[in-house]
Design a protein around this motif. Structure first.
Motif, PDB file in Angstrom:
ATOM      1  N   MET A   1       0.841  -1.202   0.000  1.00  0.00           N
ATOM      2  CA  MET A   1       0.000   0.000   0.000  1.00  0.00           C
ATOM      3  C   MET A   1       0.873   1.247   0.000  1.00  0.00           C
ATOM      4  O   MET A   1       1.911   1.304   0.649  1.00  0.00           O
ATOM      5  CB  MET A   1      -0.901  -0.016   1.241  1.00  0.00           C
ATOM      6  N   LEU A   2       0.430   2.254  -0.744  1.00  0.00           N
ATOM      7  CA  LEU A   2       1.175   3.503  -0.806  1.00  0.00           C
ATOM      8  C   LEU A   2       0.984   4.277   0.490  1.00  0.00           C
ATOM      9  O   LEU A   2      -0.120   4.660   0.842  1.00  0.00           O
ATOM     10  CB  LEU A   2       0.668   4.341  -1.986  1.00  0.00           C
ATOM     11  N   ASN A   3       2.061   4.445   1.237  1.00  0.00           N
ATOM     12  CA  ASN A   3       1.953   5.253   2.447  1.00  0.00           C
ATOM     13  C   ASN A   3       3.173   6.171   2.526  1.00  0.00           C
ATOM     14  O   ASN A   3       4.164   5.887   3.182  1.00  0.00           O
ATOM     15  CB  ASN A   3       1.850   4.361   3.684  1.00  0.00           C
ATOM     16  N   LEU A   4       3.062   7.275   1.771  1.00  0.00           N
ATOM     17  CA  LEU A   4       4.199   8.184   1.692  1.00  0.00           C
ATOM     18  C   LEU A   4       4.529   8.802   3.050  1.00  0.00           C
ATOM     19  O   LEU A   4       5.696   9.023   3.356  1.00  0.00           O
ATOM     20  CB  LEU A   4       3.913   9.285   0.675  1.00  0.00           C
ATOM     21  N   GLU A   5       3.500   9.058   3.867  1.00  0.00           N
ATOM     22  CA  GLU A   5       3.761   9.676   5.178  1.00  0.00           C
ATOM     23  C   GLU A   5       4.727   8.830   5.990  1.00  0.00           C
ATOM     24  O   GLU A   5       5.714   9.332   6.521  1.00  0.00           O
ATOM     25  CB  GLU A   5       2.464   9.866   5.984  1.00  0.00           C
ATOM     26  N   SER A   6       4.444   7.520   6.059  1.00  0.00           N
ATOM     27  CA  SER A   6       5.323   6.694   6.892  1.00  0.00           C
ATOM     28  C   SER A   6       6.687   6.525   6.226  1.00  0.00           C
ATOM     29  O   SER A   6       7.711   6.437   6.897  1.00  0.00           O
ATOM     30  CB  SER A   6       4.663   5.349   7.202  1.00  0.00           C
ATOM     31  N   GLN A   7       6.666   6.505   4.890  1.00  0.00           N
ATOM     32  CA  GLN A   7       7.963   6.417   4.197  1.00  0.00           C
ATOM     33  C   GLN A   7       8.827   7.651   4.501  1.00  0.00           C
ATOM     34  O   GLN A   7      10.006   7.537   4.816  1.00  0.00           O
ATOM     35  CB  GLN A   7       7.716   6.305   2.693  1.00  0.00           C
ATOM     36  N   TYR A   8       8.213   8.819   4.417  1.00  0.00           N
ATOM     37  CA  TYR A   8       8.968  10.046   4.720  1.00  0.00           C
ATOM     38  C   TYR A   8       9.348  10.102   6.204  1.00  0.00           C
ATOM     39  O   TYR A   8      10.437  10.538   6.552  1.00  0.00           O
ATOM     40  CB  TYR A   8       8.171  11.294   4.321  1.00  0.00           C
TER      41      TYR A   8
END
Ligand SMILES: *Cc1c(COP(=O)(O)O)cnc(C)c1O
Length: 427
Positions: free
Chosen positions: A1-8
């Protein structure tokens, strides 16, 4: 799943910084569309030049020794000439950097007794030694070339009356720098430079107009060569190398001027016929092909940085809405901690050497300590994400590059994160 917040978050960007920056980005959609349109047009311009010159994989072969009959080199030079709309081009790995390209262009076209005119104020720092403004071994001054400089009116615009007074029978070459470099004046557009060239030629038709085009390539639809420049000059570890060129410089211009440059770069009698390409041609071709899109990413990064920092109350140049004619962004922090934190953020965002901490140091030739952030694949490449600034009032960081927009944006977010962490900025 795309989770840019947690990636950043896992890459050190807090939710506060991310949401602040996303809010800024949302406001820039129309601006970014314009940048994309220019990139699209420039992409087609480069592609058309490659097709017209029938670029083929035989042109990617390496030559050695003298480099006679290097078809790849000759074709690349035609591609550059067609893209810049000039009669000829010299594009070589033997040109070691932008300063070298400019030094070749100037020294090739000036003779003892001639005068060089800078009609638009002080040139780039490294040219001071080339010209002999600061004494240096082998300067133009040592060869009997004099120099005259006309300051900008109110630090911004061309002083036509003073230029008229400065041009004389010895004026042979005019050097015009497009980008502001490390100054606080505006960068000139190709059209503005065209007006200046037109004026100079109306005073003295045979004056050779050379434009230092560093950081300007592919930012606009046109280049200064579309407005009468006899030579445009730049570095391949900036815009036109597209991040792939490992070295090199270019000079595009009239056949007469480029011929003189070739004889100066190699030797009288040899000219453009020698110069082995040593295997760099695939990177030169491919980098030039990618350059319009790479420049667009860097430009978005600069616009984004201007908007982020302006909205936090810092002085930015150019400002958040001004049109752009180069990829450099200046941000003024007013105190050393701001400049240092900003540069540390840019370094922390790099793909190379992200783990080192930049420190201010006494760089030769500067009157103050300088801090630099550069985590580049190619040493000193400033089309890659980079920043630097002198540790003196008003503590301005000069920021440029980013091979992709996403990387440029991450660099700006990291810089802001460091300022937040240091308590300099509160979101
Ligand atoms: C970078 C630059 C130069 C010099 O190029 P180097 O590759 O650093 O030698 C000259 N003029 C301008 C405006 C520049 O930005």
């Amino acid at each position: 799943m795309l989770n840019l917040e947690s990636q950043y978050r896992s890459m050190g960007i807090s939710d506060a910084v991310l949401s602040f920056c996303s809010g800024i980005e949302d406001r820039l959609a129309e601006r970014f569309r314009e940048i994309d349109r220019v990139a699209e047009a420039n992409q087609m311009k480069v592609l058309a030049a490659m097709q017209k010159n029938r670029v083929s994989d035989i042109h990617f072969a390496a030559t050695t020794g003298y480099g006679y009959n290097d078809m790849g080199r000759e074709t690349l030079e035609k591609v550059y000439a067609d893209t810049f709309h000039t009669e000829a081009a010299l594009v070589r790995p033997q040109i070691t950097c932008g300063t070298h390209a400019l030094a070749v262009a100037l020294s090739a076209n000036l003779r003892p007794g001639d005068e060089l005119l800078s009609p638009a104020g002080k040139p780039y720092d490294t040219l001071e030694e080339v010209i002999g403004i600061r004494d240096s071994i082998g300067s133009l001054k040592e060869y009997g070339v004099s120099y005259r400089q006309v300051e900008l009116k109110e630090g911004r615009s061309f002083d036509y009356e003073a230029i008229r007074a400065a041009v004389n029978e010895r004026t042979r070459v005019a050097t015009i720098q497009r980008s502001k470099g490390y100054q606080t004046r505006p960068t000139f557009s190709p059209q503005q430079i065209g007006e200046l060239i037109h004026f100079l030629k109306s005073l003295k038709p045979d004056i050779i107009c050379m434009v230092d085009n560093c950081y300007g390539e592919f930012v606009c639809l046109d280049e200064p060569s579309d407005y009468g420049a006899d030579m445009v000059v730049g570095s391949l570890i900036k815009n036109p190398g597209g991040g792939l060129a490992p070295i090199g410089g270019y000079i595009c211009g009239t056949k007469a001027c480029v011929d003189r440059c070739a004889y100066r770069l190699s030797a009288p009698g040899l000219g453009q016929e020698v110069g082995a390409s040593l295997g760099v041609l695939p990177a030169f071709f491919q980098g030039f092909f990618l350059a319009p899109v790479v420049v667009a990413g860097a430009l978005k990064g600069s616009v984004f940085a201007a908007n982020v920092y302006e909205s936090l109350g810092f002085d930015v140049l150019p400002d958040s809405t001004e049109p752009r004619y180069d990829i450099i962004q200046a941000v003024t922090f007013g105190k050393p901690e701001g400049l240092i934190s900003f540069c540390r953020g840019i370094q922390a965002a790099a793909p190379v050497d992200s783990f080192v901490t930049p420190e201010p140091w006494d760089m030769p030739g500067y009157d103050a300590q300088v801090i630099m952030a550069a985590g580049a694949f190619v040493q000193g490449s400033s089309i890659e994400l980079s920043a630097d600034g002198p540790l003196k009032e008003p503590y301005t960081a000069f920021f440029q590059g980013g091979l992709t927009w996403y990387h440029a944006r991450y660099g700006i977010m990291q810089s802001l994160q460091k300022l937040v962490d240091a308590g300099i900025v509160r979101l």
